[in-house]
Enzyme design. Sequence first.
Site, PDB file in Angstrom:
ATOM      1  N   GLU A  41       0.834  -1.210   0.000  1.00 40.78           N
ATOM      2  CA  GLU A  41       0.000   0.000   0.000  1.00 40.78           C
ATOM      3  C   GLU A  41       0.866   1.258   0.000  1.00 40.78           C
ATOM      4  O   GLU A  41       1.831   1.355   0.761  1.00 40.78           O
ATOM      5  CB  GLU A  41      -0.902  -0.018   1.236  1.00 40.78           C
ATOM      6  N   LYS A  71      -8.374   4.938  -2.651  1.00 37.93           N
ATOM      7  CA  LYS A  71      -9.009   4.375  -1.466  1.00 37.93           C
ATOM      8  C   LYS A  71     -10.220   5.219  -1.098  1.00 37.93           C
ATOM      9  O   LYS A  71     -10.116   6.439  -0.944  1.00 37.93           O
ATOM     10  CB  LYS A  71      -8.003   4.336  -0.316  1.00 37.93           C
ATOM     11  N   CYS A  87      -5.992  -2.162   2.228  1.00 41.77           N
ATOM     12  CA  CYS A  87      -6.079  -2.226   3.678  1.00 41.77           C
ATOM     13  C   CYS A  87      -7.519  -2.425   4.178  1.00 41.77           C
ATOM     14  O   CYS A  87      -8.178  -3.381   3.783  1.00 41.77           O
ATOM     15  CB  CYS A  87      -5.455  -0.955   4.262  1.00 41.77           C
TER      16      CYS A  87
END
Length: 348
Positions: free
Chosen positions: A46, A128, A162
Amino acid sequence: MTTRVIRAAAIQIAPDFDRPEGTLERVCEAVEGAAKQGAQLVVFPETFVPYYPYFSFVLPPVQQGAPHLKLMERAVVVPGPVTQAVAQSARAHGVVVVLGVNERDHGSLYNTQLVFDADGALVLKRRKITPTYHERMVWGQGDGAGLKVVDTAVGRVGALACWEHYNPLARYSLMAQHEEIHCAQFPGSLVGPIFAEQMEVTIRHHALESGCFVVNATGWLTDDQVRSVTPDVGLQKALRGGCHTAIVSPEGKHLAPPLTEGEGMVIADLDMALIAKRKRMMDSVGHYARPELLSLALNDRPATPVVPMSSTPSVAWSPDHEHAPRNERPVVQPPVDDPAPVLRVAAG
């Protein structure tokens, strides 16, 4: 029946905190190293370029100004020199690359996932959708436009970052697009061992529920890097552990031993026939779904701060609109030659 096997590599290495171009060099070296071992898909952690904002987890907001500005200076513009270099590396070695970056879009940063096809084409850029906890001090929010599964040389690829994996609707949006290989990314070297334990549960569950392979990559910090983030020995504990680089089959099985400490890569062969084997019994978006009872509504329009009036249809006002739910009220525009003030009824 023809068997299709894809070799995947999940990379766990440390970023370069010192040199702006250092992490990019590490990415290209890792792509080359994985390709030499026959990898056709290479997945990185990430926001690996230039590095995950570890400072935001252990420093109070009043002390984050300098490291935040430094991250902005080194962040990635898409497209730009960094994406050109990664595209060239993917093309030179004929591999699909999934890379997490801190993307800079003018005055804002985003947690962005990039998918490069084996010919170097950037086939997906997504952000995200909701930064987690401390991350909201650093990144803006993404939108539904990036919740896409893309066709690549290794099959249909989807990606989440995540704790997006704790949003079942985000995962279902990719499942409904029949992803074959899910690329998961976590920061690594964060929270402690419990983070790695939770991560394993998360990726194995998604593999089972989606009936796809999951290739998960986490980052790694050296002891010197941990000390450079904070000199506080107590806080340093929060920057260790939490690594679980792994590759999981549609049956929820590890295809190679996970990597939980140090640098390295996990490599495994993905027998794509296992997808049909799993979905024959449980296809959560097909024969095991009940869309007439439960379904997902997805707003896949890109978020934008300005919507030109010319792109919004005019609607005649009616008293009935006052009693409609706000999200169902139309945007009302006058004729172009009407000098009266414009009335816009916003949704939400």
